[in-house]
Design a protein around this motif. Sequence first.
Motif, mmCIF file in Angstrom:
data_model
loop_
_atom_site.group_PDB
_atom_site.id
_atom_site.type_symbol
_atom_site.label_atom_id
_atom_site.label_comp_id
_atom_site.label_asym_id
_atom_site.label_seq_id
_atom_site.Cartn_x
_atom_site.Cartn_y
_atom_site.Cartn_z
ATOM 1 N N CYS A 196 -27.304 -40.487 -50.412
ATOM 2 C CA CYS A 196 -25.890 -41.677 -49.718
ATOM 3 C C CYS A 196 -26.829 -42.238 -48.922
ATOM 4 O O CYS A 196 -27.314 -42.840 -47.896
ATOM 5 C CB CYS A 196 -26.422 -40.524 -48.415
ATOM 6 S SG CYS A 196 -24.218 -41.039 -48.236
ATOM 7 N N CYS A 221 -25.713 -42.501 -45.120
ATOM 8 C CA CYS A 221 -26.842 -41.805 -44.116
ATOM 9 C C CYS A 221 -28.277 -40.857 -44.413
ATOM 10 O O CYS A 221 -29.459 -41.408 -43.932
ATOM 11 C CB CYS A 221 -26.102 -40.341 -43.326
ATOM 12 S SG CYS A 221 -26.393 -38.998 -44.469
ATOM 13 N N CYS A 275 -22.057 -36.150 -49.321
ATOM 14 C CA CYS A 275 -23.080 -36.183 -48.751
ATOM 15 C C CYS A 275 -23.100 -34.935 -48.326
ATOM 16 O O CYS A 275 -22.326 -34.670 -47.844
ATOM 17 C CB CYS A 275 -23.271 -37.032 -48.241
ATOM 18 S SG CYS A 275 -24.907 -36.856 -46.779
ATOM 19 N N CYS A 298 -24.062 -36.209 -44.046
ATOM 20 C CA CYS A 298 -22.678 -36.536 -42.909
ATOM 21 C C CYS A 298 -21.372 -36.428 -44.206
ATOM 22 O O CYS A 298 -19.997 -37.204 -43.790
ATOM 23 C CB CYS A 298 -22.842 -38.011 -43.204
ATOM 24 S SG CYS A 298 -22.771 -38.539 -44.724
ATOM 25 N N HIS A 315 -20.107 -37.879 -46.537
ATOM 26 C CA HIS A 315 -19.465 -39.470 -47.482
ATOM 27 C C HIS A 315 -19.393 -38.841 -49.040
ATOM 28 O O HIS A 315 -20.390 -38.309 -49.913
ATOM 29 C CB HIS A 315 -20.557 -40.405 -47.417
ATOM 30 C CG HIS A 315 -20.596 -41.320 -48.319
ATOM 31 N ND1 HIS A 315 -19.339 -42.439 -47.615
ATOM 32 C CD2 HIS A 315 -20.924 -42.349 -49.657
ATOM 33 C CE1 HIS A 315 -19.034 -43.746 -49.088
ATOM 34 N NE2 HIS A 315 -19.892 -43.113 -49.394
HETATM 35 ZN ZN LIG Z 1 -25.048 -39.075 -45.816
#
Ligand SMILES: [Zn+2]
Length: 360
Positions: free
Chosen positions: A298, A301, A317, A320, A322
């Motif tokens: 990712c 993060c 992700c 997080c 994403h």
């Molecule tokens: Zn992430």
Amino acid sequence: MDHVETVRLHPPDPAQLIAWLERFNAAANWLSGVAFRERLWHWLPLQRRAYREVRERFQIPAAATVVVIRKVAYAYRNKQRRQHQATFRRRGAIPIYKHRYKRDGTVSMYGFRIPFTARPQAWLSSRHQAVLCYRRGKFILHQVVEVDVPPPAPVQDYLGCDLGTVNLLTDSEAEAYSGQAVEEKRRIYVHRRARLQKRGTRAARRKLRQISGRQGRYQRDVNHRIAKRVVAKAQRLCCGIALEDLRGIRDRIKARRRQRARLHNWAFGQLRQFIVYKAAKAGIPVVFVDPANTSRTCPVCGHVDKRNRRSQAAFSCRRCGHEEPADVIAARNVRAWARGDAPMVASARAATSPHPTSRG
Ligand SMILES: [Zn+2]
């Protein structure tokens, strides 16, 4: 470094040049039979055995006869190639030596004097060999020339590139370079080839060869255009170019598995070559990064997880949340790693300059 310039020939009497091309290849085919039957693999014994006969039978000048002999010897250059008799296409490409580009816009070769045109910036020199090709009614000389390349400029940032996850190429700015049109065309070719292969007749086999040649030229053209755009963009952004190192040792198997899932394998090798080559000519540094985890890390993060990659095209992700297209993620990671967030594999400065005419 070497560069190949394209020179268009405008013979006043094309039929004459075609006839000459055919004679040259006929001579090569005849000589190939002699070499194969008498097991004369090297040019010198071949020249001793057949020089006079080639000249007399096919009425070609001395300089061209020597080239025919070298061409045939080259076709038998290793053991593998000595298993079968080499054949040459009736109007196949032939090497040209000892030619001269004249100030009056003509080129002299093997006794011909032919008007030519080239791009305005072309720097033509006949120090190296050229190759004469005849295709679809046009005569082209591919002339190898040496060009000075600027030393790579120091850069702070890189344009990360991901090859072939969804599009042919995606860069770290999330710009995608043609995928669908090429893929569609490829599917059409695959379909037509399968049909012809099933038929298996002589005519079908000939058609098959034609198609694969056409497909190769199309792919090559697309790759040239993409490489040009990527290099121009890196130049505009004053940054280098970062690619995955697919020859990397550490993750070779994984990288290969990933490669296999891609559209069309050899085409990516060629695209990479073109990028490296064009970048070198423009003085843009190219670096290669370790391909491990570029598609599962990712960029927000830093979480690394195989499951981050939800599908061939989608990244999400697990930590997080994403979300972004998988190819954009890969390109961004390639860029980040080139900037020093992960160990690099090698610099392209030592990379060999691939010949743009070689099929990768
Ligand atoms: Zn992430």
